[in-house]
Design a protein around this motif. Sequence first.
Motif, PDB file in Angstrom:
ATOM      1  N   GLN A 187      64.246  20.663 -12.426  1.00 35.11           N
ATOM      2  CA  GLN A 187      64.521  21.528 -13.576  1.00 35.11           C
ATOM      3  C   GLN A 187      63.227  22.160 -14.090  1.00 35.11           C
ATOM      4  N   GLU A 188      62.152  21.347 -14.106  1.00 35.25           N
ATOM      5  CA  GLU A 188      60.878  21.860 -14.607  1.00 35.25           C
ATOM      6  C   GLU A 188      60.392  23.047 -13.750  1.00 35.25           C
ATOM      7  N   LYS A 189      60.520  22.908 -12.441  1.00 34.58           N
ATOM      8  CA  LYS A 189      60.083  24.005 -11.565  1.00 34.58           C
ATOM      9  C   LYS A 189      60.998  25.218 -11.726  1.00 34.58           C
ATOM     10  N   ALA A 190      62.302  24.948 -11.975  1.00 32.95           N
ATOM     11  CA  ALA A 190      63.235  26.064 -12.211  1.00 32.95           C
ATOM     12  C   ALA A 190      62.764  26.867 -13.420  1.00 32.95           C
ATOM     13  N   GLU A 191      62.393  26.152 -14.480  1.00 32.45           N
ATOM     14  CA  GLU A 191      61.962  26.846 -15.701  1.00 32.45           C
ATOM     15  C   GLU A 191      60.703  27.670 -15.469  1.00 32.45           C
ATOM     16  N   ARG A 192      59.770  27.105 -14.717  1.00 30.98           N
ATOM     17  CA  ARG A 192      58.524  27.848 -14.439  1.00 30.98           C
ATOM     18  C   ARG A 192      58.819  29.130 -13.656  1.00 30.98           C
ATOM     19  N   CYS A 193      59.753  29.049 -12.713  1.00 35.72           N
ATOM     20  CA  CYS A 193      60.084  30.239 -11.912  1.00 35.72           C
ATOM     21  C   CYS A 193      60.769  31.293 -12.777  1.00 35.72           C
ATOM     22  N   LEU A 194      61.641  30.856 -13.686  1.00 33.49           N
ATOM     23  CA  LEU A 194      62.321  31.814 -14.576  1.00 33.49           C
ATOM     24  C   LEU A 194      61.297  32.480 -15.494  1.00 33.49           C
ATOM     25  N   GLU A 195      60.315  31.692 -15.971  1.00 29.97           N
ATOM     26  CA  GLU A 195      59.243  32.266 -16.813  1.00 29.97           C
ATOM     27  C   GLU A 195      58.458  33.339 -16.053  1.00 29.97           C
ATOM     28  N   LEU A 196      58.306  33.119 -14.740  1.00 23.24           N
ATOM     29  CA  LEU A 196      57.553  34.092 -13.932  1.00 23.24           C
ATOM     30  C   LEU A 196      58.362  35.353 -13.632  1.00 23.24           C
ATOM     31  N   GLY A 197      59.652  35.308 -13.960  1.00 23.91           N
ATOM     32  CA  GLY A 197      60.465  36.514 -13.775  1.00 23.91           C
ATOM     33  C   GLY A 197      61.652  36.343 -12.852  1.00 23.91           C
ATOM     34  N   ALA A 198      61.794  35.170 -12.195  1.00 25.07           N
ATOM     35  CA  ALA A 198      62.951  34.984 -11.315  1.00 25.07           C
ATOM     36  C   ALA A 198      64.228  35.154 -12.135  1.00 25.07           C
ATOM     37  N   ASP A 199      65.258  35.750 -11.510  1.00 19.66           N
ATOM     38  CA  ASP A 199      66.519  35.980 -12.226  1.00 19.66           C
ATOM     39  C   ASP A 199      67.393  34.732 -12.212  1.00 19.66           C
ATOM     40  N   GLU A 200      67.233  33.923 -11.191  1.00 16.25           N
ATOM     41  CA  GLU A 200      68.069  32.737 -11.046  1.00 16.25           C
ATOM     42  C   GLU A 200      67.294  31.681 -10.277  1.00 16.25           C
ATOM     43  N   ALA A 201      67.451  30.403 -10.665  1.00 21.93           N
ATOM     44  CA  ALA A 201      66.810  29.315  -9.918  1.00 21.93           C
ATOM     45  C   ALA A 201      67.874  28.277  -9.575  1.00 21.93           C
ATOM     46  N   ILE A 202      67.949  27.945  -8.302  1.00 20.42           N
ATOM     47  CA  ILE A 202      68.965  27.002  -7.823  1.00 20.42           C
ATOM     48  C   ILE A 202      68.270  25.697  -7.450  1.00 20.42           C
ATOM     49  N   ASN A 203      68.721  24.587  -8.033  1.00 20.03           N
ATOM     50  CA  ASN A 203      68.146  23.280  -7.675  1.00 20.03           C
ATOM     51  C   ASN A 203      68.793  22.815  -6.370  1.00 20.03           C
ATOM     52  N   TYR A 204      68.000  22.815  -5.293  1.00 17.16           N
ATOM     53  CA  TYR A 204      68.570  22.498  -3.981  1.00 17.16           C
ATOM     54  C   TYR A 204      68.993  21.037  -3.862  1.00 17.16           C
ATOM     55  N   ARG A 205      68.548  20.214  -4.813  1.00 19.46           N
ATOM     56  CA  ARG A 205      68.947  18.797  -4.751  1.00 19.46           C
ATOM     57  C   ARG A 205      70.384  18.595  -5.241  1.00 19.46           C
ATOM     58  N   THR A 206      70.865  19.518  -6.077  1.00 20.88           N
ATOM     59  CA  THR A 206      72.196  19.335  -6.664  1.00 20.88           C
ATOM     60  C   THR A 206      73.183  20.426  -6.257  1.00 20.88           C
ATOM     61  N   GLU A 207      72.683  21.524  -5.663  1.00 19.50           N
ATOM     62  CA  GLU A 207      73.581  22.627  -5.338  1.00 19.50           C
ATOM     63  C   GLU A 207      73.278  23.183  -3.959  1.00 19.50           C
ATOM     64  N   ASP A 208      74.310  23.763  -3.321  1.00 12.65           N
ATOM     65  CA  ASP A 208      74.140  24.407  -2.026  1.00 12.65           C
ATOM     66  C   ASP A 208      73.861  25.887  -2.273  1.00 12.65           C
ATOM     67  N   PHE A 209      72.639  26.313  -1.967  1.00 13.01           N
ATOM     68  CA  PHE A 209      72.266  27.715  -2.264  1.00 13.01           C
ATOM     69  C   PHE A 209      73.202  28.701  -1.579  1.00 13.01           C
ATOM     70  N   ALA A 210      73.698  28.320  -0.389  1.00 12.45           N
ATOM     71  CA  ALA A 210      74.518  29.253   0.391  1.00 12.45           C
ATOM     72  C   ALA A 210      75.861  29.535  -0.291  1.00 12.45           C
ATOM     73  N   GLU A 211      76.246  28.668  -1.211  1.00 18.49           N
ATOM     74  CA  GLU A 211      77.488  28.891  -1.977  1.00 18.49           C
ATOM     75  C   GLU A 211      77.214  29.714  -3.221  1.00 18.49           C
ATOM     76  N   ARG A 212      75.953  29.870  -3.576  1.00 15.82           N
ATOM     77  CA  ARG A 212      75.614  30.489  -4.866  1.00 15.82           C
ATOM     78  C   ARG A 212      75.088  31.913  -4.757  1.00 15.82           C
ATOM     79  N   VAL A 213      74.492  32.283  -3.610  1.00 15.62           N
ATOM     80  CA  VAL A 213      73.755  33.556  -3.575  1.00 15.62           C
ATOM     81  C   VAL A 213      74.062  34.355  -2.303  1.00 15.62           C
ATOM     82  N   GLU A 214      74.102  35.671  -2.485  1.00 19.02           N
ATOM     83  CA  GLU A 214      74.165  36.584  -1.339  1.00 19.02           C
ATOM     84  C   GLU A 214      72.892  37.415  -1.392  1.00 19.02           C
ATOM     85  N   ALA A 215      72.102  37.390  -0.328  1.00 17.18           N
ATOM     86  CA  ALA A 215      70.772  38.005  -0.386  1.00 17.18           C
ATOM     87  C   ALA A 215      70.611  39.081   0.687  1.00 17.18           C
ATOM     88  N   ASP A 216      69.865  40.113   0.347  1.00 17.33           N
ATOM     89  CA  ASP A 216      69.499  41.133   1.337  1.00 17.33           C
ATOM     90  C   ASP A 216      68.346  40.637   2.193  1.00 17.33           C
TER      91      ASP A 216
END
Length: 318
Positions: free
Chosen positions: A174-203
């Motif tokens: 969670q701490e790293k998620a917050e740091r990434c959001l502060e840097l400007g990331a629009d969304e941060a997915i914790n890979y320990r609790t969620e499957d990124f492939a279910e959450r995001v569609e990327a170019d």
Amino acid sequence: MRAIVITKPGGPEVLEWQEVPDPRPERGEVVIDVTASAVNRADVIQRLGFYDPPPGASPYPGLECSGVISEVGPDAVGFAVGDRVCALLSGGGYAERVAVPWEQVLPAPEGLSLTEAAGLPETVCTVWSNVFMTARLRRGETLLVHGGASGIGTTAIQIAKAFGSRVVVTVGSQEKAERCLELGADEAINYRTEDFAERVEADVILDIMGAKYLPGNVKALKTGGRLVVIGLQGGVKGELDLHMLTRKRAAVHGTTLRSRPAAEKGVVVRGVADNVWPLVSAGAVRPVVHAQVPMAEAAKAHEMLDSGEHVGKILLVG
Ligand SMILES: NC(=O)c1ccc[n+]([C@@H]2O[C@H](COP(=O)([O-])OP(=O)(O)OC[C@H]3O[C@@H](n4cnc5c(N)ncnc54)[C@H](OP(=O)(O)O)[C@@H]3O)[C@@H](O)[C@H]2O)c1
């Protein structure tokens, strides 16, 4: 001069600050009196004995540095003794002096201290060459960055946001998620609790996990998507669903920066100077500095990187 020598493959304790011969500039090279260097994951892999320097490269670790030019070899173009610079290296940054082809040298960017500038060349060149030159990320597209809080990740977030993309990252806390959001990331997915492939569609996906994430990455790609694998932290051999890849008209790239010839690195470095340096001077892209450690105590910096608790870069100050 003194440099950090990898005395044998092993843990951080094998790194020793020793007297070694001074570098001499070969044709096309300049010598930099090093102000600072920075630690990269590749240095740890080299320390462990799994990543030999490319032929002709310095045996000492260190893929980037900042400092002042003290010698200019024959045919080295565009730089003079006394210039404040930073450089992309094939090795040898953990030292008091290093010789480097002139093509890999950048003027120190405005708006940063010379020490801070040491934390930029490797990550900025990696992000520029992979995300922008290879994968051609465009304004409005979505970039997925694995390991958003890494040296590479914190740089990718800032550059991609500055170029108008949507940025999603994966992180392990969670701490790293917050740091990434502060840097400007629009969304941060914790890979320990969620499957990124279910959450995001990327170019575009900038991947550091290799085999472990290959199926999920291909699943997460949009039609026309581009996956660039630059790290193999999750293994080297995976299964690629070619049916899904063809249906999506998607591309999978794999690259390394270190082994490229100086002329090719020079193209990347010039792209950085033209496109990223103005963002650094404007304050839109900055190195995220986790810690500064005296270069002679590089072992401490490697312990920090090994612990995985860092966000951004650990600098080695000469
Ligand atoms: N090919 C090239 O030219 C090139 C150039 C530079 C770097 N690289 C590669 O890029 C990677 C990052 O380098 P760095 O120096 O920035 O290293 P670093 O700061 O040590 O970062 C490593 C990152 O890996 C993340 N990570 C670990 N397990 C993960 C997982 N399952 N899912 C997502 N992220 C995970 C960690 O994030 P958490 O702590 O949040 O788990 C950590 O932030 C390395 O693999 C390196 O080899 C390649």
